[in-house]
Design an enzyme around this catalytic site. Structure first.
Site, PDB file in Angstrom:
ATOM      1  N   GLU A 123      -2.206   1.398   4.204  1.00  0.00           N
ATOM      2  CA  GLU A 123      -2.956   2.351   3.426  1.00  0.00           C
ATOM      3  C   GLU A 123      -2.882   3.816   4.067  1.00  0.00           C
ATOM      4  O   GLU A 123      -2.892   4.572   3.105  1.00  0.00           O
ATOM      5  CB  GLU A 123      -4.493   1.879   3.667  1.00  0.00           C
ATOM      6  CG  GLU A 123      -4.893   0.513   2.992  1.00  0.00           C
ATOM      7  CD  GLU A 123      -4.770  -0.624   3.980  1.00  0.00           C
ATOM      8  OE1 GLU A 123      -4.035  -0.731   5.070  1.00  0.00           O
ATOM      9  OE2 GLU A 123      -5.570  -1.547   3.620  1.00  0.00           O
ATOM     10  N   ARG A 156       1.077  -1.143   0.233  1.00  0.00           N
ATOM     11  CA  ARG A 156       0.136   0.013  -0.076  1.00  0.00           C
ATOM     12  C   ARG A 156       0.954   1.413   0.000  1.00  0.00           C
ATOM     13  O   ARG A 156       0.653   2.304  -0.707  1.00  0.00           O
ATOM     14  CB  ARG A 156      -0.881   0.105   1.215  1.00  0.00           C
ATOM     15  CG  ARG A 156      -2.252  -0.730   0.901  1.00  0.00           C
ATOM     16  CD  ARG A 156      -2.076  -2.472   0.333  1.00  0.00           C
ATOM     17  NE  ARG A 156      -3.385  -2.940   0.382  1.00  0.00           N
ATOM     18  CZ  ARG A 156      -3.767  -3.779   1.532  1.00  0.00           C
ATOM     19  NH1 ARG A 156      -3.364  -3.837   2.543  1.00  0.00           N
ATOM     20  NH2 ARG A 156      -4.716  -4.466   1.192  1.00  0.00           N
ATOM     21  N   HIS A 181      -6.512 -10.428  -3.334  1.00  0.00           N
ATOM     22  CA  HIS A 181      -5.584  -9.212  -3.247  1.00  0.00           C
ATOM     23  C   HIS A 181      -4.346  -9.247  -4.413  1.00  0.00           C
ATOM     24  O   HIS A 181      -3.197  -9.259  -4.169  1.00  0.00           O
ATOM     25  CB  HIS A 181      -4.672  -9.169  -1.757  1.00  0.00           C
ATOM     26  CG  HIS A 181      -5.827  -8.775  -0.840  1.00  0.00           C
ATOM     27  ND1 HIS A 181      -6.163  -7.303  -0.779  1.00  0.00           N
ATOM     28  CD2 HIS A 181      -6.491  -9.552   0.056  1.00  0.00           C
ATOM     29  CE1 HIS A 181      -7.152  -7.307   0.192  1.00  0.00           C
ATOM     30  NE2 HIS A 181      -7.259  -8.452   0.838  1.00  0.00           N
ATOM     31  N   GLU A 189      -9.637 -12.784   2.058  1.00  0.00           N
ATOM     32  CA  GLU A 189     -10.476 -11.733   1.383  1.00  0.00           C
ATOM     33  C   GLU A 189     -10.584 -12.078  -0.134  1.00  0.00           C
ATOM     34  O   GLU A 189     -10.135 -10.996  -0.833  1.00  0.00           O
ATOM     35  CB  GLU A 189      -9.993 -10.266   1.849  1.00  0.00           C
ATOM     36  CG  GLU A 189     -10.068  -9.995   3.307  1.00  0.00           C
ATOM     37  CD  GLU A 189      -9.768  -8.356   3.658  1.00  0.00           C
ATOM     38  OE1 GLU A 189     -10.508  -7.800   4.498  1.00  0.00           O
ATOM     39  OE2 GLU A 189      -8.856  -7.840   3.091  1.00  0.00           O
ATOM     40  N   ASP A 206       0.176  -6.986  -3.211  1.00  0.00           N
ATOM     41  CA  ASP A 206      -1.203  -6.920  -2.822  1.00  0.00           C
ATOM     42  C   ASP A 206      -1.819  -6.098  -4.068  1.00  0.00           C
ATOM     43  O   ASP A 206      -1.087  -6.231  -4.933  1.00  0.00           O
ATOM     44  CB  ASP A 206      -1.311  -5.939  -1.504  1.00  0.00           C
ATOM     45  CG  ASP A 206      -2.814  -6.459  -0.924  1.00  0.00           C
ATOM     46  OD1 ASP A 206      -3.724  -6.311  -1.484  1.00  0.00           O
ATOM     47  OD2 ASP A 206      -2.499  -6.848   0.249  1.00  0.00           O
ATOM     48  N   ASP A 219      -2.619  -0.595  12.708  1.00  0.00           N
ATOM     49  CA  ASP A 219      -3.064   0.474  11.744  1.00  0.00           C
ATOM     50  C   ASP A 219      -4.317   1.121  12.462  1.00  0.00           C
ATOM     51  O   ASP A 219      -4.719   2.144  11.773  1.00  0.00           O
ATOM     52  CB  ASP A 219      -3.464  -0.314  10.265  1.00  0.00           C
ATOM     53  CG  ASP A 219      -4.215  -1.099  10.414  1.00  0.00           C
ATOM     54  OD1 ASP A 219      -4.238  -1.812  11.488  1.00  0.00           O
ATOM     55  OD2 ASP A 219      -4.865  -1.608   9.203  1.00  0.00           O
TER      56      ASP A 219
END
Ligand SMILES: [Zn+2]
Length: 763
Positions: free
Chosen positions: A471, A163, A265, A328, A192, A421
């Site tokens: 991110e 990211r 991803h 995910e 990713d 995060d």
């Protein structure tokens, strides 16, 4: 050999050996200044003076560790070391037949470090580095005895370089800081959707195309419509750079676990090689944060492609474990893909979850044949766990529990305690983060062993890990801010057998460890020293008390509009103490619908904390919560909805009440009947945290608590408002939420969270 036995052994050595001095003087036992805290720390209260140049006997000191000690000692304290092969002020001894990572340090008339393995010598040296403190102009070490060994074998820190990209030197600094706090696994998230960061010689387009994105979302991804900064962003590590970093980590007894994400991803890889997707359509490298439908196709060609990538990965990373992601991965494309459906049919797979399991199993078999172990996020449990897989459990504890019950090794990194995060303070001055709320205290309370796990299955829990997704972490300064001091609390959770209380830990941090972090020039968060605010319900509204862990801290009110302060009107630049209360009164007409911005500046920190009180005619109102919030998100239960503080977006945790049930009910009593214009309810939408809007809201009003008028059922929105235009004293609210998060959405299949704050009745 058990820790108890070792402690007994050490104790015996104590009695017969040269540790007698401890008993001949007034023995003082206190908390160790070393973090993570060692198993045994006994100090006499006296100091050992370090000469300007410390004389070290290098017999039994491995050369790599000698170099490390020399560099770090000079970096921290500006002191050079001298070396000898005869007796020095610091001497090393080896000690066999004890657990492999144990060591002891004895500081008396000279200093002796005794260790069982090179690795434990390195741990001892890092503890030694932390013992040094400055007394006026000189450096001293407390005369003490330390005996130590780690609690868990997996003490991990993760770093997402996809990211946002971090240079070789920045990654090395991260590794240095890990080593200083005795972490031994570096989980390097190299691929990713937003960037492929590892050179693969057979597939040059992975870095030529996949390492670069054309735009990056500005601000929070949940703020719609999204806006983008234009301009090429990216970077990657050459294979030579990767080898250099792996060696650097190995010299610090840290094993590097690469993560190559599949089947989800994978947008960056598919931007370079779209033929391995289901649709074959070309998409750019993603500039938005989230979960995307385009993932690897499960056809044999894709699996072969990934095996070839892994061949090169294995040649660069000697690590026993190879992380393949597995999280995910929406099944949207697989359901419509001829190739995927064919693989399912040919292999008798009942659904797309079984197909995910089939995909992972191919990779598991491959890695096992190469003598390595596959590790993946807990979604690899979907459709059945592959035989040799190790699970890294991030979705709470349930995945880890399930895997351990199935006799698979597990690393615990639940987002509730391990996601660095997330916000660490609720101040509105905190830099933008993904959301969530993880205080230092919560990290400190982390125990990788789930309470429900049977004693015989505990052996499968290898340890724990903190994850740093980037991110919202664009540079190393921000990375340090998010990781520190939470990394210190995590090191306690993973290393220390008998943790001191959190309060004692916090004191030691401020007294000693913050000074070390200053010496290391770490940009750590001082959130634990921020002014904290307590909200109390008063007869006619709320009261606010400001306090801090810094004793006698004074606060300056820089800007306040309209509240009363100990029943006097506040003027700008009033000083308040930890004993003063600021009052907000709902009966004072002048306060109605007035937003007061209050800026509190703490003297010690020279830092201002700004917060807003929405002082209105319902502030502090009694509320009957028929449905109780989940204890995880239940700060100031009965006051939270009427404390004048609107829940922040992105959420920082403590203002919101969180529910994980289908129906939420509460009742209000306005204490007298009056004309109500409308009612506002704030709901939170934060998909990545599995927080969704409920379906609808049903409000009823009554003058006498007997005859009720139902208002029309209304769809829930983030800033929900409903016209009332009726005279009433009593209000009932019913909120209906979904039972399950729909397929293809983050957290699919789990119960969604409903987050509520604040409720306002506008007269
Ligand atoms: Zn497909």
């Amino acid at each position: 050999m058990s820790r108890n036995f070792i402690n007994t052994l050490v104790f015996l050595l104590f009695l017969i050996g040269n540790y007698n001095f401890l008993f001949s003087q007034n023995t003082v036992t206190k908390q160790s200044p070393i973090v993570p805290n060692p198993s045994v720390y006994i100090a006499t209260g006296e100091d050992f003076n370090l000469d300007n140049e410390l004389l070290i006997n290098t017999t039994n000191l491995p050369l790599e560790i000698q170099n490390y000690l020399t560099i770090e000692f000079r970096k921290l304290y500006g002191i050079s070391l001298r070396y000898t092969t005869s007796k020095g002020q610091l001497n090393f001894k080896t000690f066999r037949n004890v657990p492999k990572d144990s060591y002891s340090i004895n500081v008396a008339d000279d200093i002796t470090i005794t260790y069982s393995s090179e690795q434990s010598c390195f741990y001892a040296v890092n503890s030694f580095l932390q013992l040094v403190k400055q007394n006026q102009d000189s450096f001293v070490i407390p005369k003490c005895f330390v005996d130590d060994a780690p609690k868990f074998e997996w003490r991990g820190m993760h770093l997402d370089v996809s990211r946002h990209f971090f240079s070789v030197d920045e990654v090395k600094r991260y590794i240095d800081l890990m080593a200083f706090y005795k972490f031994n696994k570096f989980h390097w998230h190299l691929t990713d959707d937003q960037g492929w960061r590892i050179e693969i010689k057979q597939f040059p387009k992975l870095t030529e195309i996949g390492a670069w994105r054309d735009s990056t979302v500005i601000g929070h991804a949940n703020s719609k419509p999204n806006q983008y900064s234009k301009g090429k962003y990216g970077g990657f590590y050459t294979q030579a750079q990767i080898k250099d970093i792996v060696k650097y980590a190995t010299d610090r007894y840290i094993s590097v676990i690469p993560e190559i994400e599949m089947p989800g991803h994978a947008r960056a890889a598919l931007a370079a090689y779209p033929e391995y997707s289901c649709t074959g359509l070309k998409h750019g490298v993603e500039g938005l944060w989230g979960v995307f439908d385009d993932i690897y196709c499960s056809k044999m060609e894709t699996i072969d492609f990934n095996k070839k990538i892994l061949d090169e990965v294995l040649s660069l990373f000697p690590s026993e474990y190879i992380h393949i992601g597995g999280d995910e991965a929406p099944k949207t494309r697989w359901k419509e893909c001829e190739n995927c459906q064919k693989v399912m049919k040919e292999n008798g797979l009942k659904d797309e979850h079984a197909l995910q399991s089939y995909f992972i199993k191919q990779i598991d078999v491959y890695l096992t044949s190469k003598g390595r172990k596959l590790i993946g996020w807990d979604e690899i449990l979907e459709g059945g766990l592959s035989p040799n897989a190790t699970v890294m459990s991030w979705q709470g504890e349930s995945g880890g529990l399930e895997a351990a019950k199935q006799k698979h090794a597990v690393v615990m990194s639940p987002s509730s305690h391990c996601y660095f995060d997330h916000y660490q303070a609720s101040s509105s001055t905190e830099p933008l983060a993904i959301g969530g709320f993880l205080t230092l205290e919560k990290v400190y309370s982390f125990d990788p062993i789930p309470k429900e796990l049977n004693i015989q299955d505990r052996v499968y829990i290898l340890g724990g890990q903190a994850n740093v997704w980037t991110e919202y972490i664009p540079n190393i300064k921000q990375l340090e801010y998010m990781a520190f001091p939470r990394m210190l609390a995590m090191s306690q959770a993973l290393w220390t057998t008998q943790k001191p209380t959190y309060v004692d830990f916090e004191k030691e941090l401020v007294v000693h460890q913050f000074k070390l972090l200053d010496r290391l020039k770490v940009n750590y968060s001082k959130a634990i020293m921020y002014p904290k605010i307590d909200y109390l319900r008063t007869k006619n509204g709320i009261g606010i008390v400001v306090h801090s862990i810094v004793a006698d801290e004074k606060f300056e009110l820089e800007k306040v509009e309209k509240p009363s302060f100990n029943n006097h009107t506040v003027t700008i630049h009033n000083q308040i103490t930890q004993k003063d209360t600021l009052y907000f009164d709902r009966t004072r007409k002048s306060n109605f619908t007035k937003i007061s911005t209050i800026t509190v500046k703490a003297e010690t920190l020279k830092k201002a904390l700004r917060f807003e009180i929405n002082s209105n005619s319902t502030i502090g109102l009694p509320v009957n919560l028929i449905t109780k919030p989940n204890p995880k998100f239940n700060n100031r239960e009965n006051l939270a909805l009427f404390d004048g503080v609107r829940g922040s977006r992105p959420w920082k945790g403590d203002e919101w009440l969180g529910f994980d049930v289908d129906t939420i009910q509460f009742e209000l009593d306005l204490l007298k009947s009056s004309k109500i214009k409308k009612m506002n309810i704030g709901f939170l939408m934060a998909k990545s945290s599995w927080i969704y809007l409920p379906q609808h809201v049903e409000i009823s009003v009554s003058k006498d608590n007997a005859n009720w008028t139902a208002l029309p059922k209304a769809d829930a929105t983030e800033y929900f408002t409903q016209k009332v235009n009726k005279k009433a004293r009593y209000i009932k609210v019913q909120i209906i939420a979904d039972h399950k998060i729909p397929e293809g959405q983050p957290g699919e299949g789990f119960h969604p969270w409903t987050f509520i704050d604040e409720v306002e009745v506008i007269k």
